[in-house]
Design an enzyme around this catalytic site. Sequence first.
Site, PDB file in Angstrom:
ATOM      1  CG  ASP A  64      -9.870 -39.536  17.070  1.00 44.46           C
ATOM      2  OD1 ASP A  64     -10.943 -40.068  16.705  1.00 44.46           O
ATOM      3  OD2 ASP A  64      -8.757 -40.019  16.844  1.00 44.46           O
ATOM      4  CG  MET A 109     -17.439 -43.801  12.343  1.00 43.27           C
ATOM      5  SD  MET A 109     -16.674 -44.285  10.808  1.00 43.27           S
ATOM      6  CE  MET A 109     -17.922 -45.393  10.152  1.00 43.27           C
ATOM      7  CG  HIS A 110     -11.416 -43.374  16.044  1.00 35.57           C
ATOM      8  ND1 HIS A 110     -10.255 -42.721  15.728  1.00 35.57           N
ATOM      9  CD2 HIS A 110     -11.206 -44.691  15.779  1.00 35.57           C
ATOM     10  CE1 HIS A 110      -9.371 -43.616  15.287  1.00 35.57           C
ATOM     11  NE2 HIS A 110      -9.919 -44.811  15.306  1.00 35.57           N
ATOM     12  CB  ALA A 111     -11.653 -38.244  14.197  1.00 29.57           C
ATOM     13  CD  GLU A 125      -8.504 -47.338  13.250  1.00 28.19           C
ATOM     14  OE1 GLU A 125      -9.258 -47.956  14.029  1.00 28.19           O
ATOM     15  OE2 GLU A 125      -8.225 -46.142  13.347  1.00 28.19           O
TER      16      GLU A 125
END
Lengths: 315, 98
Positions: A302, B24-26, B97
Amino acid sequence: MSILEISVEQFYEAARDVCGLEIVAGAKHMQRVIREGAINRPGLALTGFFQHFPKRRVQVIGLAENSYLNSLPPDQRKERLGELFRRRIPCVVLTRNRHALPELLECAAEFNIPILKSPLITNRFINDATLAIENLAAPSIKYQGTMIALRGIGVLMEGAPGIGKSETALALIERGHSLVSDDLTVLRRDSTGAIIGSAGDMTRYHMEIRGLGIIHVPSLFGVASMRREMKLDLVVRLEHFNPEHSYDRTGLVSQTETLLGVEVPAVTIPVAAGRDIAHVIEVAALNQKLKQLGHDAAKELDEKLVQTLTRRVRA
Amino acid sequence: MSQTSPNNDASANRTLTIKNKHGMHARPAALLIKLAGQFKSDITIEKDGTKVSACSIMGLLTLELYHGSEIIICAQGPDANEALDAIADLINRKFDEE
């Protein structure tokens, strides 16, 4: 020192094997209570100094104490021992298998206090006996779950009856891992705050497989297939796959299970036809070990993503 | 997904732009998957000719969607339009976010 309540009898049973304990006198008074989890050498008390004397502890007469008592004239010896026993100590242990002095036996009879002996040298006895008392005093629970020692990682599987805990354990044993306990695990919290799992004395080494009944694991799979106790590192919750339930897909959200006040890392694994649960648990355990070593794959990926994607924007 | 389904399920497309700073990270990917899983429709995400299932986390991360990336979301199934509305809302909310 924490207050506890352990009978001399319980202490004797727990330490008998490790310390080679035998009862010398006062077998009728084994219900006396040990209220402090440490062992005391009553050297100062024998000289007549009783300030801060820890009377709630097991008292040990070792080489030095015994020599000192021998150096006293008999009447003084009797008087000093009387002073010691008058304080209602739980019991006295003679180390190095010393013979009990006659005055000691007289005091034991007069004050109804048991005398035990051990072949160990005093220091060794103190270490082993302290550990035995600590284990007796450790908070413990019986927990519905099957525990496996998997390459040095303690894994406790929990889930509804019939979900396949024992079958999964069997598959893990066949892959070379060791069974700690089947279906019911005794968990205790040791003095370092670790949770230690073991099997109940009666059912140890056995497991029940539906359709087969009870089997004796080491007879079938060899002695390496069993482990007496294991530190718990990971709780694996097995549940029937539920399409309504959203399972963690990233591993970024860490789950825990609180057992005896300690938070233990946990994962939830959905059981669906065709999934090799044993293999998934193996990987879960290895991944947990990796996390303990400081590598969290999900977190690292991540971070890499965030870095890369943020850089793209600036470019 | 691209082939015609046996029943007359609706198929809908929408072009959207990723708006959150970190792309679009985890965490956003997990949110998107969770949302997409709530609909009966098959949902895919396409960027620069690469199309992945909206239920595949590794697929979504491979697309490397950053702030400003343009994507085409395609839904096919009985609730295709609702699915697109919900996903568009999540993306426009910047995955909660910021």
